[in-house]
Design a protein around this motif. Sequence first.
Motif, PDB file in Angstrom:
ATOM      1  N   SER B  68       5.506   3.434  -0.578  1.00  0.00           N
ATOM      2  CA  SER B  68       6.339   2.293  -0.973  1.00  0.00           C
ATOM      3  C   SER B  68       5.523   1.014  -1.101  1.00  0.00           C
ATOM      4  CB  SER B  68       7.447   2.101   0.060  1.00  0.00           C
ATOM      5  OG  SER B  68       6.883   1.900   1.338  1.00  0.00           O
ATOM      6  N   ALA B  69       5.906   0.175  -2.059  1.00  0.00           N
ATOM      7  CA  ALA B  69       5.233  -1.106  -2.240  1.00  0.00           C
ATOM      8  C   ALA B  69       5.637  -2.059  -1.120  1.00  0.00           C
ATOM      9  CB  ALA B  69       5.616  -1.697  -3.587  1.00  0.00           C
ATOM     10  N   PRO B  70       4.670  -2.844  -0.621  1.00  0.00           N
ATOM     11  CA  PRO B  70       4.968  -3.804   0.452  1.00  0.00           C
ATOM     12  C   PRO B  70       6.114  -4.738   0.065  1.00  0.00           C
ATOM     13  CG  PRO B  70       2.606  -3.678   0.086  1.00  0.00           C
ATOM     14  CD  PRO B  70       3.259  -2.885  -1.019  1.00  0.00           C
ATOM     15  N   GLY B  71       6.870  -5.182   1.079  1.00  0.00           N
ATOM     16  CA  GLY B  71       7.965  -6.108   0.818  1.00  0.00           C
ATOM     17  C   GLY B  71       9.312  -5.424   0.816  1.00  0.00           C
ATOM     18  N   PRO B  72      10.265  -5.987   0.081  1.00  0.00           N
ATOM     19  CA  PRO B  72      11.642  -5.479   0.064  1.00  0.00           C
ATOM     20  C   PRO B  72      11.740  -4.003  -0.306  1.00  0.00           C
ATOM     21  CG  PRO B  72      11.529  -7.612  -1.007  1.00  0.00           C
ATOM     22  CD  PRO B  72      10.112  -7.218  -0.713  1.00  0.00           C
ATOM     23  N   ALA B  73      10.878  -3.534  -1.204  1.00  0.00           N
ATOM     24  CA  ALA B  73      10.929  -2.121  -1.596  1.00  0.00           C
ATOM     25  C   ALA B  73      10.615  -1.226  -0.403  1.00  0.00           C
ATOM     26  CB  ALA B  73       9.943  -1.849  -2.727  1.00  0.00           C
ATOM     27  N   ARG B  74       9.650  -1.660   0.399  1.00  0.00           N
ATOM     28  CA  ARG B  74       9.289  -0.868   1.581  1.00  0.00           C
ATOM     29  C   ARG B  74      10.432  -0.883   2.587  1.00  0.00           C
ATOM     30  NH1 ARG B  74       3.351  -1.452   3.799  1.00  0.00           N
ATOM     31  NH2 ARG B  74       3.072  -0.399   1.793  1.00  0.00           N
TER      32      ARG B  74
END
Lengths: 174, 174
Positions: B68-74
Motif C-alpha cells: 500500500s502507498a503511504p498515507g490514507p491509502a495505507r
Amino acid sequence: MSTADGLLDAAERMIREGGYHGFSFRDLAVAVGIRSASVHHHFPTKAALVVALAERCADRFMDTVAGSAPGPARLAAYRAAFRQSLGGGGMCLFGVLGAEAGGLPVPVVDAAGRFFRRAIAHLAEGLGETPAEGERRALAELARIEGAIILARTLRDPELYDVAAESSGVTGLV
Amino acid sequence: MSTADGLLDAAERMIREGGYHGFSFRDLAVAVGIRSASVHHHFPTKAALVVALAERCADRFMDTVAGSAPGPARLAAYRAAFRQSLGGGGMCLFGVLGAEAGGLPVPVVDAAGRFFRRAIAHLAEGLGETPAEGERRALAELARIEGAIILARTLRDPELYDVAAESSGVTGLV
DNA sequence: GTCTATAATTTGATAGAC
DNA sequence: GTCTATCAAATTATAGAC
C-alpha cells in the motif's frame, strides 16, 4: 464493607489484570480471607459473580459521567472516566470481557453488551447534528478509548492512552 | 500442510474466539487428529506455541499491507486487513492478547507489543505533516480499529466495525 | 512423529457440620 | 456465614515405547 463487596472488588482487580480466566474462586477467597467454598455462599457460580460485578461496574460508571453536559464535555468526562482503568495498567472490565467473548458464559457477554449500549446512547446525546450522527460518533469514540487502553497496556506505556484516545488532531472533534 | 502449521491454524482460530485461556493442547490435538502429548513435539510449551503464532500472524499481516502507498491509502489497507478478523466474529489476535496481558507469559505479551510497534511505524509513514504527527495518528487509528472489533463483537453486529472504525465524519482523515 | 500412560496441579462446585 | 472434606474434570507437561 460486606464480604460480597470485598469479593467483587477483588474480582474486578483480577479480571482487569488477566481476564475472566485470570482468577479463580480460590484467589478471591485468599484476597478476602475466607475459604473458596464460602465464596459460593455469596455468588452461586463464577458467571453469576461476574454478571453482578459487570452490573455494579456499569452503574458506577454511569453515575460518574451522569452530571456531564451533553456534547464535547461529556466526551471528555468519558475519556477521563475510562482513563482510571489504566491505574495500575488494568484493562476496562467490559473491554476484556468483550475481547474474550467467544469463551465466556452468554450471560456475561450480554452484561457487557448492555453496558456498551447504555454508554453509546448516553454519550451520543448532543455529539452530532442528528441523533444518528451522534450515535456514530459515540461508537467511534468508545472504540478509540477501548483500543487506546489495549495499546497503552500492551506497549507498557500509560501515556500512550492520551495520545491514542485524546489527540484532537486526529478527530477534529474537541 | 505440515502438522505444525495445522496446529497454528487451529490455535489462531481458538484464541481469536476465546483468548489465550480459551483453548487447550487437547483442543488443538483433536482439531488436527493427533494426541495432546504429540503437540509438545512441535511446540514445547503453550507459551512457545503462541509466540510462534504471533510471529507468523504479524509477518502475514505486514505482507498484506506491504504494497500500500503511504498515507490514507495505507490506512484503508489496514482497516480492510483488520476487518477480516471479524470473519466469524473473531477478535484480532494481538487485541485479545493485549487485553489479557496481565495473566499471560511475558514472552507472549512481548510478541504482541512487537507487532504493534511494527504496525505503528509502518502506518505512520505519510500520515501526518511530520513523523511525530504521523505516529500519533497511526496510534489513534490502530486504537480505533482494535476497539471497533471489540464493540462489533460484544454487540454481536459485525457492521458496527465499519461505523466505529471507518466513519469519515469522525476523523475527517479520509 | 505419534503413541500410551501418567504425574502434579488447579479448577468450579457440592454436602453437610458448626 | 464460614468451615472441612471432597469430587469430578481439566490442565500443562514429561517419560519412554514404537
